[in-house]
Design a protein around this motif. Structure first.
Motif, PDB file in Angstrom:
ATOM      1  N   THR A  26       0.827  -1.203   0.000  1.00 23.87           N
ATOM      2  CA  THR A  26       0.000   0.000   0.000  1.00 23.87           C
ATOM      3  C   THR A  26       0.861   1.253   0.000  1.00 23.87           C
ATOM      4  O   THR A  26       0.583   2.223  -0.712  1.00 23.87           O
ATOM      5  CB  THR A  26      -0.935  -0.005   1.218  1.00 23.87           C
ATOM      6  N   ARG A  27       1.920   1.231   0.777  1.00 25.89           N
ATOM      7  CA  ARG A  27       2.797   2.396   0.856  1.00 25.89           C
ATOM      8  C   ARG A  27       3.484   2.658  -0.486  1.00 25.89           C
ATOM      9  O   ARG A  27       3.529   3.791  -0.954  1.00 25.89           O
ATOM     10  CB  ARG A  27       3.852   2.183   1.943  1.00 25.89           C
ATOM     11  N   SER A  30       0.821   3.889  -3.129  1.00 27.19           N
ATOM     12  CA  SER A  30       0.358   5.256  -2.881  1.00 27.19           C
ATOM     13  C   SER A  30       1.441   6.264  -3.234  1.00 27.19           C
ATOM     14  O   SER A  30       1.150   7.324  -3.803  1.00 27.19           O
ATOM     15  CB  SER A  30      -0.061   5.410  -1.415  1.00 27.19           C
ATOM     16  N   ALA A  31       2.711   5.933  -2.954  1.00 27.66           N
ATOM     17  CA  ALA A  31       3.808   6.837  -3.302  1.00 27.66           C
ATOM     18  C   ALA A  31       3.967   6.943  -4.811  1.00 27.66           C
ATOM     19  O   ALA A  31       4.157   8.036  -5.362  1.00 27.66           O
ATOM     20  CB  ALA A  31       5.109   6.350  -2.665  1.00 27.66           C
ATOM     21  N   VAL A  35      -0.882   9.416  -4.239  1.00 31.48           N
ATOM     22  CA  VAL A  35      -2.123   9.523  -3.473  1.00 31.48           C
ATOM     23  C   VAL A  35      -1.865   9.071  -2.045  1.00 31.48           C
ATOM     24  O   VAL A  35      -0.822   8.492  -1.741  1.00 31.48           O
ATOM     25  CB  VAL A  35      -3.247   8.657  -4.092  1.00 31.48           C
ATOM     26  N   GLN A  36      -2.818   9.320  -1.172  1.00 27.37           N
ATOM     27  CA  GLN A  36      -2.727   8.869   0.198  1.00 27.37           C
ATOM     28  C   GLN A  36      -3.228   7.427   0.302  1.00 27.37           C
ATOM     29  O   GLN A  36      -4.111   7.004  -0.456  1.00 27.37           O
ATOM     30  CB  GLN A  36      -3.559   9.770   1.117  1.00 27.37           C
ATOM     31  N   ALA A  37      -2.668   6.669   1.237  1.00 24.82           N
ATOM     32  CA  ALA A  37      -3.059   5.268   1.398  1.00 24.82           C
ATOM     33  C   ALA A  37      -4.572   5.089   1.601  1.00 24.82           C
ATOM     34  O   ALA A  37      -5.164   4.151   1.032  1.00 24.82           O
ATOM     35  CB  ALA A  37      -2.288   4.645   2.562  1.00 24.82           C
ATOM     36  N   THR A  39      -6.934   6.515   0.237  1.00 23.72           N
ATOM     37  CA  THR A  39      -7.600   6.580  -1.070  1.00 23.72           C
ATOM     38  C   THR A  39      -7.671   5.202  -1.706  1.00 23.72           C
ATOM     39  O   THR A  39      -8.673   4.838  -2.337  1.00 23.72           O
ATOM     40  CB  THR A  39      -6.846   7.549  -2.007  1.00 23.72           C
TER      41      THR A  39
END
Length: 243
Positions: A26-27, A30-31, A35-37, A39
């Protein structure tokens, strides 16, 4: 315009290609997508939902190619072409393929795998309609699927230099021999002449009963003299006979 969902899926697909399934965290996604996790969880529900979306995204070209295959007069030959396309995709895109088929979940089928299964079921149904199916449609489709996936995963696991091209052909022909009967001169091509043509020409000997049942079952949607309940009951009987 690229949506947030597309950005996330494409970022995850890139990570998959570069580092395999382990690279999709997830990290990291998202990076890469900017976007933010939260999301990711809002759009896909959980990581498995994201993986299913990535699988469908990567499998799109394969499904497009498979559904675009033009039907010939020989549905068994079309099944051969579908097998070869399946194996070729797996070898060209091992990360996507193993994401879809490498870790089966009991009772759960990803959208990508379901779409591919629907295409295979259609190919098997055409063989049944031609009176050339030796076993029931479901059993035939399951056997072709199991053998094709097993062969593809086996080849993926081998170093490219150690892959024997004849191995897939041998497996393919063994499976086809197990689920179909040979075409016979004078048989109706692709079930064009209906039940009479397929049973009389395409099936014989010990395979006659199962082939006839499979052919009649494939033609049930065209039977209008029976009610829906009667067709359902006849379908159940034919499944038992064909199987």
């Amino acid at each position: 315009m690229t949506t947030t969902r597309q950005k996330i899926v494409e970022a995850a697909a890139t990570l998959l290609d570069e580092g395999g399934r382990e690279a999709i965290s997830t990290r990291a996604v998202s990076a890469a997508a900017g976007v933010q996790a939260p999301t990711i969880y809002r759009i896909f529900g959980d990581k498995q939902g994201l993986l299913d979306a990535v699988a469908s995204h990567g499998f799109g070209s394969y499904l497009a190619g498979k559904t675009a295959l033009e039907h010939t007069a020989d549905p068994v030959e079309d099944l051969r072409r579908g097998w070869d396309l399946h194996v070729a995709f797996g070898l060209a895109h091992p990360a996507i393929y193993t994401l879809i088929y490498g870790e089966p979940r009991p009772g759960v089928e990803s959208p990508a795998a379901r779409a591919a299964a629907d295409v295979l079921a259609g190919q098997v149904r055409r063989i049944a309609a031609a009176g050339r199916l030796r076993v029931g449609e479901e059993r035939a489709a399951q056997l072709v699927h199991a053998a094709g996936c097993g062969m593809t995963l086996t080849l993926i696991a081998l170093p490219p230099a150690g892959r024997d091209p004849a191995l897939s052909v041998l497996a393919r022909e063994s499976v086809i021999a197990a689920v179909t009967v040979p075409h016979r001169p004078g048989a109706a091509a692709d079930g064009a002449d209906g039940v009479g043509g397929g049973v009389g020409g395409g099936v014989g000997g010990g395979d006659g009963l199962a082939g006839a049942a499979g052919l009649l079952r494939a033609s049930l949607p065209e039977v209008t003299v029976l009610s829906a309940a009667e067709r359902g009951l006849l379908d159940e009987w034919l499944v038992r006979i064909a199987g």
